[in-house]
Design a protein around this motif. Structure first.
Motif, PDB file in Angstrom:
ATOM      1  N   LYS A   1       1.890 -10.460   8.762  1.00  0.00           N
ATOM      2  CA  LYS A   1       1.681 -10.047   6.648  1.00  0.00           C
ATOM      3  C   LYS A   1       2.703  -8.805   7.530  1.00  0.00           C
ATOM      4  CE  LYS A   1      -2.393  -9.904   6.287  1.00  0.00           C
ATOM      5  NZ  LYS A   1      -3.014 -10.858   7.645  1.00  0.00           N
TER       6      LYS A   1
ATOM      7  N   VAL B   1       3.078  -4.738   6.810  1.00  0.00           N
ATOM      8  CA  VAL B   1       2.265  -3.791   6.418  1.00  0.00           C
ATOM      9  C   VAL B   1       3.242  -2.508   5.368  1.00  0.00           C
ATOM     10  CG1 VAL B   1       0.898  -1.416   7.008  1.00  0.00           C
ATOM     11  CG2 VAL B   1       0.806  -4.148   7.991  1.00  0.00           C
TER      12      VAL B   1
ATOM     13  N   GLU C   1      -2.602  -1.031   9.560  1.00  0.00           N
ATOM     14  CA  GLU C   1      -2.950  -0.450   8.241  1.00  0.00           C
ATOM     15  C   GLU C   1      -2.851   0.760   8.463  1.00  0.00           C
ATOM     16  OE1 GLU C   1      -3.472  -4.499   8.073  1.00  0.00           O
ATOM     17  OE2 GLU C   1      -3.744  -3.125   9.664  1.00  0.00           O
TER      18      GLU C   1
ATOM     19  N   GLY D   1      -0.175  -1.068   1.299  1.00  0.00           N
ATOM     20  CA  GLY D   1      -0.150  -2.289   1.041  1.00  0.00           C
ATOM     21  C   GLY D   1       0.699  -3.367   1.836  1.00  0.00           C
ATOM     22  N   TYR D   2       0.028  -4.277   1.664  1.00  0.00           N
ATOM     23  CA  TYR D   2       1.366  -5.899   2.626  1.00  0.00           C
ATOM     24  C   TYR D   2       2.138  -6.090   1.564  1.00  0.00           C
ATOM     25  CZ  TYR D   2      -3.553  -6.035   5.433  1.00  0.00           C
ATOM     26  OH  TYR D   2      -4.101  -6.413   6.361  1.00  0.00           O
ATOM     27  N   TRP D   3       3.336  -6.279   2.293  1.00  0.00           N
ATOM     28  CA  TRP D   3       4.066  -6.255   1.073  1.00  0.00           C
ATOM     29  C   TRP D   3       4.396  -7.978   0.845  1.00  0.00           C
ATOM     30  CZ3 TRP D   3       8.715  -4.481  -0.432  1.00  0.00           C
ATOM     31  CH2 TRP D   3       9.621  -4.989  -0.653  1.00  0.00           C
TER      32      TRP D   3
ATOM     33  N   ASP E   1       2.253  -9.535  -0.845  1.00  0.00           N
ATOM     34  CA  ASP E   1       0.909 -10.042  -0.362  1.00  0.00           C
ATOM     35  C   ASP E   1      -0.687  -9.219  -1.444  1.00  0.00           C
ATOM     36  OD1 ASP E   1      -1.689 -11.600   0.349  1.00  0.00           O
ATOM     37  OD2 ASP E   1      -0.764 -11.722   2.333  1.00  0.00           O
TER      38      ASP E   1
ATOM     39  N   THR F   1      -3.790  -6.774   0.283  1.00  0.00           N
ATOM     40  CA  THR F   1      -4.083  -6.074  -0.232  1.00  0.00           C
ATOM     41  C   THR F   1      -5.371  -5.483  -1.048  1.00  0.00           C
ATOM     42  OG1 THR F   1      -1.886  -5.793  -0.805  1.00  0.00           O
ATOM     43  CG2 THR F   1      -3.099  -4.146  -1.448  1.00  0.00           C
ATOM     44  N   THR F   2      -5.631  -6.701  -1.735  1.00  0.00           N
ATOM     45  CA  THR F   2      -7.134  -5.914  -2.579  1.00  0.00           C
ATOM     46  C   THR F   2      -7.731  -6.184  -1.915  1.00  0.00           C
ATOM     47  OG1 THR F   2      -5.534  -7.225  -4.862  1.00  0.00           O
ATOM     48  CG2 THR F   2      -8.260  -6.864  -4.263  1.00  0.00           C
TER      49      THR F   2
ATOM     50  N   PHE G   1      -7.035  -2.750   1.195  1.00  0.00           N
ATOM     51  CA  PHE G   1      -7.054  -1.430   0.678  1.00  0.00           C
ATOM     52  C   PHE G   1      -7.566  -1.388  -0.598  1.00  0.00           C
ATOM     53  CE2 PHE G   1      -3.181  -3.112   3.156  1.00  0.00           C
ATOM     54  CZ  PHE G   1      -2.529  -1.550   4.372  1.00  0.00           C
TER      55      PHE G   1
ATOM     56  N   TYR H   1      -7.190   5.456  -1.745  1.00  0.00           N
ATOM     57  CA  TYR H   1      -6.812   3.588  -1.809  1.00  0.00           C
ATOM     58  C   TYR H   1      -7.142   4.421   0.351  1.00  0.00           C
ATOM     59  CZ  TYR H   1      -6.008   1.984  -5.588  1.00  0.00           C
ATOM     60  OH  TYR H   1      -5.986   1.303  -6.610  1.00  0.00           O
TER      61      TYR H   1
END
Length: 501
Positions: free
Chosen positions: A160, A162, A296, A352-354, A356, A360-361, A364, A378
């Motif tokens: 993933k 970041v 992260e 967050g994740y690029w 995704d 992310t939810t 984060f 967050y």
């Protein structure tokens, strides 16, 4: 210093320490002023290819001052660097290039074969756009803009990306430089890949202090020791396998004098107490900093050298300007000794994740105790189980997603791995479960002996019977000479398990 972007950092150093060595490799040095010139040339070459603010540029380059010139050149244009580790295979590289939406790949000749069939344009790393005039115009860039996508090692599936901002990177550089006490006199040996958050942080923390980054050419213990001596290294960071290699015979680590080595750091996993003792015994004047972090949020905790004996096995406490919470399943703070999830709050929390949103939810999330009327903040839910003692020092328990039940009792493999390491018979272990013929979890332990020639697995079995409760005792051991590594040098737990299943 009022620095907001990576470009600001290099410009500041090229002004205040213009003729000081920024990067050295094999005895050849590049000054901060020369590195800025390289960055301007790289920016011009990228601009000529139409790269602009927000575009992703993948880098398939060996660690070098030229590679850093490309990183800072990307920053100059407000674009986003995607640093790809050289050891990755074609499938992994293709995933990162496609997933990141890379506009352009900068690659050296040997790496270009990994891009065969790719539709993304490739710019040879030898390209130089400095032929005419100064650097290309730089668009407005602020600290909250993306600076890089750091792809995880993929221990839980496909890597993933970041999303890391300029503010994240500079905060991490400032914080780590502060607690390590870095100065312009420091000479940091760079062995960790720059696609790894800790490796990139080494670069930026050294530059924050105006020191010199010395790029190591080999992870072979005798070569590392030679570089420590000849390059007068003051700081060395590593992951557990690197330290195990250094303290294992026939490494010359115990025989060389290292008068310049002021400190060493460990991240990427727990360091055996025996390894810590070996480092201190070999070089008693060298300070050891034990650190814990996650991509992260870069670094989360550290244990200063003077507290290692007082809090053995601890992750330490939060790094400066950061809050670390230990929360139970209800989101309430845990009591001392109670196991909960480590939650990180602070300026290094990534964006967050690029591409995704689901991941992310999950990771984060809004601060569990927001201040009324304030802007939502967050935090990172790490997925790591920890406990805090009465003094607030943290201890790692294991991954939440790796827990299993053995004989009806919840177990975390890290507990068993720690016990196996404590035997003094092995240097590494990976514990997992398989379902036996009765549908029950059977504990399997893969181990790497400290001394292969004299190792007797029966001694390890006897030790586990004497030191572990029945529900934590492995039913089966697999002995190996070494474990596979991820691109960041850590034990590749997924591959170890896959080979034995």
């Amino acid at each position: 210093m009022s620095l907001y972007t990576l470009t600001d950092l290099l410009d500041e150093r090229a002004t205040t320490r213009a003729f000081a060595p920024a990067v050295e490799r094999a005895g050849e040095a590049v000054t901060y002023s020369e590195l800025r010139d390289l960055a301007h040339g790289s920016a011009a070459a990228l601009a000529a290819q139409g790269v602009g603010k927000g575009d992703r540029v993948a880098l398939l380059l060996p660690r070098s001052h030229e590679a850093l010139g490309w990183v800072f050149g990307i920053s100059h244009l407000g674009a986003v660097a995607v640093i790809v580790h050289e050891s990755l295979k074609r499938q992994q590289v293709d995933h990162i290039v496609r997933h990141s939406g890379t506009r352009l790949v900068v690659a050296h000749q040997r790496a270009r074969k990994l891009l065969a069939g790719s539709e993304v344009p490739i710019l040879p790393s030898e390209a130089d756009g400095r032929a005419g005039g100064g650097p290309p115009p730089s668009p407005p860039v602020i600290g909250q803009d993306l600076a890089a996508l750091i792809y995880t090692s993929g221990s839980t599936g496909l890597p993933k990306g970041v999303m890391v901002t300029h503010a994240n990177l500079l905060a991490g550089a400032r914080i780590v430089a502060d607690y390590l006490g870095l100065t312009a006199d420091d000479r940091t040996l760079s062995l960790l890949p720059w696609s790894f958050d800790a490796g990139l942080n080494q670069v930026l923390a050294t530059f924050w202090a105006g020191g010199t980054l010395v790029i190591g050419s080999s992870a072979y213990a005798p070569e590392i020791c030679r570089t420590l001596v000849t390059a007068r290294i003051t700081g060395l960071g590593g992951v557990p396998p690197l330290w195990e290699a250094l303290v294992r015979s026939p490494s010359p680590f115990f025989d060389v004098a290292l008068p310049h080595l002021r400190y060493v750091t460990n991240t990427g996993g727990a360091l055996r107490a025996g390894t810590v003792d070996s480092i201190r015994r070999a070089h008693p004047r060298t300070q050891i900093y034990l650190m814990y972090g996650l991509t992260e949020a870069f670094r989360s905790t550290y244990l200063p050298p003077e507290l290692i004996d007082r809090y053995p096995g601890s992750l330490g406490q939060a790094i400066p300007d950061t809050e670390i919470m230990v929360l139970n399943e209800s989101g309430a703070p845990c009591r001392p000794g109670e196991v909960g999830e480590l939650v990180h709050r602070g300026p290094t929390v990534a964006a967050g994740y690029w591409r995704d949103l689901q991941a992310t939810t999950k990771v984060f999330r809004p601060h569990p105790s927001p201040v009324s009327g304030s802007t939502p903040e967050y935090v990172v839910y790490s997925g790591d189980c920890v406990r805090a003692d009465s003094d607030g020092f943290l201890y790692y328990v294991g991954r939440m997603d790796e827990q299993f039940k053995s004989r009806g009792i919840r177990v975390n493999p890290f507990e068993i791995e720690s016990a196996l390491l404590h035997s003094g018979l092995i240097s590494e272990s990976v514990v997992f479960t398989e379902v036996d013929e009765n549908g029950e979890n059977e504990i399997v332990a893969a181990v790497v002996p400290k001394a292969t020639d004299s190792f007797d697995v029966e001694q390890l079995i006897a030790y586990t019977h004497a030191s572990l409760p029945t529900h934590q005792q492995p039913a089966r051991f697999h002995v190996d000479t070494e474990f596979p590594r991820t691109s960041s040098g850590k034990t590749d737990r997924v591959t170890v398990k896959r080979r034995l299943r």
